[in-house]
Design a protein around this motif. Structure first.
Motif, short mmCIF file in Angstrom:
data_model
loop_
_atom_site.label_atom_id
_atom_site.label_comp_id
_atom_site.label_asym_id
_atom_site.label_seq_id
_atom_site.Cartn_x
_atom_site.Cartn_y
_atom_site.Cartn_z
N PHE A 1 0.82 -1.22 0.00
CA PHE A 1 0.00 0.00 0.00
C PHE A 1 0.85 1.27 0.00
O PHE A 1 0.50 2.26 -0.61
N ASP B 1 -1.62 6.70 -4.89
CA ASP B 1 -2.62 7.53 -4.22
C ASP B 1 -2.37 7.66 -2.72
O ASP B 1 -3.23 8.17 -2.00
N HIS B 2 -1.21 7.22 -2.28
CA HIS B 2 -0.91 7.30 -0.86
C HIS B 2 0.21 8.31 -0.60
O HIS B 2 1.13 8.45 -1.40
N ARG C 1 -1.48 8.18 4.31
CA ARG C 1 -2.82 8.74 4.07
C ARG C 1 -3.21 8.52 2.62
O ARG C 1 -2.42 8.71 1.70
N TYR C 2 -4.47 8.14 2.40
CA TYR C 2 -5.01 7.93 1.05
C TYR C 2 -5.56 9.25 0.55
O TYR C 2 -6.43 9.85 1.19
N SER C 3 -5.10 9.72 -0.59
CA SER C 3 -5.39 11.08 -1.04
C SER C 3 -6.86 11.35 -1.34
O SER C 3 -7.29 12.50 -1.31
N SER C 4 -7.66 10.32 -1.59
CA SER C 4 -9.08 10.53 -1.94
C SER C 4 -10.03 10.26 -0.78
O SER C 4 -11.25 10.36 -0.94
N ALA C 5 -9.50 9.93 0.40
CA ALA C 5 -10.35 9.50 1.51
C ALA C 5 -10.97 10.68 2.26
O ALA C 5 -10.35 11.73 2.41
N VAL D 1 -8.75 3.18 5.18
CA VAL D 1 -7.66 3.16 4.20
C VAL D 1 -6.36 3.78 4.70
O VAL D 1 -5.29 3.50 4.17
N ASP D 2 -6.41 4.64 5.71
CA ASP D 2 -5.21 5.24 6.26
C ASP D 2 -4.65 4.34 7.37
O ASP D 2 -5.38 3.61 8.02
#
Length: 385
Positions: free
Chosen positions: A220, A225-226, A364-368, A378-379
């Motif tokens: 991940f 996207d992270h 951190r997931y950029s779209s969350a 997701v984070d």
């Protein structure tokens, strides 16, 4: 008025149907009793961010010795029960204590400060225990000394849901924005839960970011996207406006003395999240927090690194993508100037370097979105090897 004995019985009970008993109690209370009752049940006499503090064990022991020559038992609660059974005199007043009265006295004890405050605290607690039954005294002593954690918010939320016929998720959403179950229960009883929103100056329940092992995170962390950040200190939330700056810890303790010199050139208020650290590690931060006054006289300069925002210019932004929230937080930080504290925005780490650094870091997931009071799906944080 409802007798405090019912609270004491619930706190001491090991019944499997505690939620059922809580629900029954809440349904039986008058409107003015709901908030005090829930506060007594949780052990939070006042909101965690309000001024005031409990007495501590030593003061409570002095009170017990003032009412009885016989102090026996394994813990403070048992000693309080024994002292009340063998007290020298009884209190003057009603035959039984009611919920609002007990809460009022404990609230006054917490707010008492200044010259002579310790004597006033002892006097108020002595009067309360002299009017108590043994089981009531046990619970009062433990609550006043800060040794009773009370019933947890998840259990209370379920009982509020059943008592007032509201969805438990709505109760938890309200608590995440206003983390004081007494006020949440009061709102639920009047059908006004939807009116509870984030408010600058009142801490929120921060999103839980789980910790994983490096081996579980590898796939991940390298995803496009992270975003990775180093972790160096303790999580905090910073509330800023043109008028004032407030800082709260994870447990929502008010440590605003650390940002007393922070200036900002903002149009509207903001609620930000990040971490605070200092040279010397967590021990130095703990010293600053416990000092309870401005850090201007200290040689230790705390640093706050902002990594998220939940409220900007008068509105919640928790449903926006993380990348958008971070950009908005960056714009707010650019308008700040602290003479005795350094405020900055988090700087991303290279994922490969983060994995091999041996240090704790966050992904951190950029779209969350931001999940108030809930665990991120997701984070995550990566534990050091």
């Amino acid at each position: 008025m409802t007798e405090y004995r019912r609270i004491a019985e619930l706190l001491s009970s090991r019944s499997r149907d505690r939620i059922g008993a809580l629900t029954s109690l809440l349904r039986s209370l008058s409107r003015e009793e709901i908030c005090p009752a829930v506060r007594l049940l949780t052990g939070d006499i006042r909101p965690s961010w309000s001024p005031g503090e409990l007495t501590g064990r030593d003061v409570m022991m002095d009170v017990l010795f003032s009412i009885s020559d016989q102090i026996e038992g394994g813990d403070l609660g048992e000693m309080a029960e024994h002292a009340i059974r063998h007290r020298r005199q009884t209190g003057i007043g009603e035959a039984s204590l009611d919920i609002c009265y007990v809460h009022s006295v404990l609230n006054r004890v917490m707010k008492s400060k200044g010259r002579g405050s310790e004597g006033r605290r002892r006097s108020m607690l002595t009067g309360l225990l002299l009017s108590s039954e043994p089981l009531e005294g046990r619970c009062i002593a433990l609550t006043a000394a800060g040794l009773r954690s009370g019933i947890g918010p998840r259990t209370i939320a379920t009982a509020i849901s059943r008592a007032f016929g509201v969805d438990v998720e709505k109760v938890w959403d309200a608590y995440s924005r206003l983390p004081e179950m007494g006020l949440v229960a009061e709102a639920a009883s009047s059908g006004s839960l939807d009116g509870i929103r984030l408010a600058p100056g009142i801490p929120f329940v921060m999103m839980d970011i789980p910790t994983v092992e490096p081996t579980s995170a590898h796939g991940f962390v390298t995803g496009s996207d992270h975003i990775c950040y180093a972790r160096r200190g303790i999580r905090v939330q910073l509330h800023v406006s043109e008028e004032s700056s407030r800082l709260f810890t994870t447990r929502r303790r008010d440590v605003s003395h650390l940002v007393s010199g922070l200036e900002t050139d903002m149009i509207g208020p903001a609620m930000l999240e990040g971490e605070m650290h200092a040279e010397g590690g967590r021990a130095q931060i703990t010293r600053l927090i416990n000092r309870r006054r401005s850090s201007r006289r200290s040689s230790i300069q705390p640093m706050i690194v902002i990594w998220d925002a939940v409220f900007i210019d008068g509105g919640e932004i928790i449903d926006l993508k993380y990348s958008e929230r971070l950009q908005m937080a960056s714009e707010v930080v650019r308008k700040m100037d602290g003479e005795h504290i350094d405020i900055s925005v988090v700087e991303p780490l290279d994922p490969a370097e983060a994995l091999h650094s041996g240090l704790k870091f966050m992904v951190r997931y950029s779209s969350a979105p931001y999940l108030l009071g809930r665990r991120s799906r997701v984070d995550f944080q990566v534990a050091p090897r």
